[in-house]
Design an enzyme around this catalytic site. Structure first.
Site: not given
Length: 332
Positions: A58, A124, A219-220, A223-224
């Site tokens: 990242y 990863h 889990p979201l 963002g949607f």
């Protein structure tokens, strides 16, 4: 906040973690601000969201450096999860599972994180050129050396390796069976959300039957599921959603009934409850060893996400969410 455990070693963490990737990588570079991200990490620890999930890729590297600034002051408050096995180049990402590289990468992560031990070290991606047992064996050596407390496997990239006709996580389960013979798996990280529930089929049951923790990535729904994204409003060119089939204006509009359903459930629990909190509560309800890891770079959303640990969905809520339409559009 409720505490949940990871793996046979029963490593305790807050029920809702913090995904740190958006602070440094993959989402709208122009909106990444170090000081704001630092406040978000501190807020997470204050709220009991102790699991901080990062990776050496990242940035690359900058996300671990940012967390190191917090850990230098608050190491005892945090459960540090980072990853190894992917290298970022110009316009490409490649896997590297060679044992020597794994050992060097761990030492570099420890320096950047300003800590002497990583609580959870995750693979990863498996390197197709290196038997996964060799990579896992090198990671196990790090546990025996006291540099790492527990090992995990990240299955977020399972879609790209799926064979035609196979269930999403069949290959992941086979891989887990192989590495489990070398050293115990303490956690698996994979996507799980209201609009991407495939892990419920095989992967989560595998974890439940073996006492393996499950870190729910995205889990979201990137963002949607927060209900804060507007169809037709474009993303910056470096934002991964700009090239994602489910984030075209057409598909975002087609999937609005999912957000509307989450919003209906939220209203039953109070005017201040949000669709995002309902989506996270649904993930928490999937199993006692499931820890959602929503990503954010803002303290405001950290506070909102952490509060979802206290939201208890009713049977009516769960039935209504189960009855929502399946998401439209490819996720690949």
């Amino acid at each position: 906040m409720e505490r949940r455990t990871i793996g046979a070693a029963a490593l305790a963490v807050g029920a809702v973690g913090l995904g740190c990737m958006p602070m440094s990588w993959a989402y709208s570079t122009s909106r990444q601000r170090g000081e704001e991200s630092l406040r978000a990490v501190h807020r997470a620890l204050d709220a009991g969201s102790t699991l901080l999930d990062t990776a050496d890729m990242y940035g690359p590297f900058t996300n671990e450096l940012l967390l190191g600034r917090v850990l230098k002051e608050r190491r005892r408050d945090a459960f540090v999860s980072t990853k190894v096995g992917l290298l970022v180049g110009d316009q490409h990402i490649v896997a590297n599972g060679r044992p020597g590289y794994v050992r060097r990468a761990c030492d570099a992560s420890l320096r950047r994180l300003q800590t002497d031990v990583i609580d959870l070290y995750q693979l990863h991606r498996a390197d197709p050129e290196v038997p996964v047992e060799e990579t896992w064996g090198a990671m196990a050596e790090l546990v025996r050396a006291g540099k790492v407390r527990a090992l995990g496997l990240c299955a977020v990239g399972a879609r790209s390796s799926r064979r035609p006709g196979a269930r999403l996580h069949d290959a992941t389960v086979r891989q887990l069976e192989r590495v489990q013979q070398v050293f115990p798996v303490s956690a698996v990280q994979a996507e799980l959300s209201v609009w991407s529930p495939e892990a419920l089929e095989t992967l989560l049951p595998w974890c439940e039957s073996r006492g393996v923790g499950f870190l729910a990535a995205m889990p979201l729904g990137n963002g949607f599921l927060t209900g804060t994204l507007t169809p037709g409003v474009g993303f910056e060119a470096d934002d991964l959603r700009a090239r994602h089939p489910r984030f075209t204006a057409e598909m975002m509009a087609a999937n609005q009934p999912i957000v509307a359903g989450l919003r209906r459930v939220a209203r039953r629990h109070g005017e201040h409850v949000t669709p995002a909190q309902v989506a996270l509560a649904w993930v928490l309800n999937a199993g006692h060893q499931v820890i959602p890891v929503p990503g954010t770079k803002r303290a405001r959303w950290v506070t909102e996400n952490a509060a979802s640990a206290g939201l208890h969905l009713t049977e009516q809520d769960l039935a209504e969410i189960a009855g929502l339409p399946a998401a439209q559009g490819s996720w690949d």
